[in-house]
Design an enzyme around this catalytic site. Sequence first.
Site, PDB file in Angstrom:
ATOM      1  N   SER A  72     -13.290  63.993 -15.985  1.00 24.87           N
ATOM      2  CA  SER A  72     -14.483  64.725 -16.418  1.00 24.87           C
ATOM      3  C   SER A  72     -15.674  63.790 -16.547  1.00 24.87           C
ATOM      4  O   SER A  72     -16.162  63.302 -15.549  1.00 24.87           O
ATOM      5  CB  SER A  72     -14.286  65.566 -17.677  1.00 24.87           C
ATOM      6  OG  SER A  72     -15.335  66.526 -17.733  1.00 24.87           O
ATOM      7  N   HIS A  77     -27.564  59.766 -23.993  1.00 26.92           N
ATOM      8  CA  HIS A  77     -29.011  59.896 -24.072  1.00 26.92           C
ATOM      9  C   HIS A  77     -29.439  59.020 -25.241  1.00 26.92           C
ATOM     10  O   HIS A  77     -28.893  59.155 -26.341  1.00 26.92           O
ATOM     11  CB  HIS A  77     -29.436  61.348 -24.308  1.00 26.92           C
ATOM     12  CG  HIS A  77     -28.847  62.285 -23.308  1.00 26.92           C
ATOM     13  ND1 HIS A  77     -29.383  62.460 -22.050  1.00 26.92           N
ATOM     14  CD2 HIS A  77     -27.752  63.065 -23.355  1.00 26.92           C
ATOM     15  CE1 HIS A  77     -28.643  63.321 -21.383  1.00 26.92           C
ATOM     16  NE2 HIS A  77     -27.638  63.704 -22.152  1.00 26.92           N
ATOM     17  N   CYS A  92      -9.828  65.411 -19.578  1.00 26.18           N
ATOM     18  CA  CYS A  92      -8.666  66.273 -19.470  1.00 26.18           C
ATOM     19  C   CYS A  92      -7.462  65.433 -19.045  1.00 26.18           C
ATOM     20  O   CYS A  92      -7.569  64.225 -18.868  1.00 26.18           O
ATOM     21  CB  CYS A  92      -8.932  67.401 -18.475  1.00 26.18           C
ATOM     22  SG  CYS A  92      -9.381  66.828 -16.828  1.00 26.18           S
TER      23      CYS A  92
END
Length: 121
Positions: A72, A77, A92
């Site tokens: 994934s 940020h 996952c």
Amino acid sequence: MADGAAVQARAFAPGLHLLIDFWDCQGLIDAAGIEHALREAAAACGATVLGVKLHGFGDTGGITGVALLAESHISIHTWPETGYAALDIFMCGRCDPRRALPVLEAHFAPGRVKVSEHRRG
């Protein structure tokens, strides 16, 4: 939906998603350091890095980016003007995103941390 399909649908849990807030951080404008931290965090989880893309917003601006994983992603940020970084890690399979936390904390040295966990699926 057949009973077996209903049980299978309820049992499907693709992974664990962590939402992470770091306050009073260091290294929030260092793109090379952030890339290294994301790659090391992925490795600590046993994840496979497919690529890392970061974008800086000028000499004193923040950085936004993502480590794309086979399992994934890890995104970041940063707001250097406030010392804040928002990260999210979704993995996952057999990867445990919680194993990334010590790596990220060592790199950013946050004064305060908040982590929330969300099971997906």
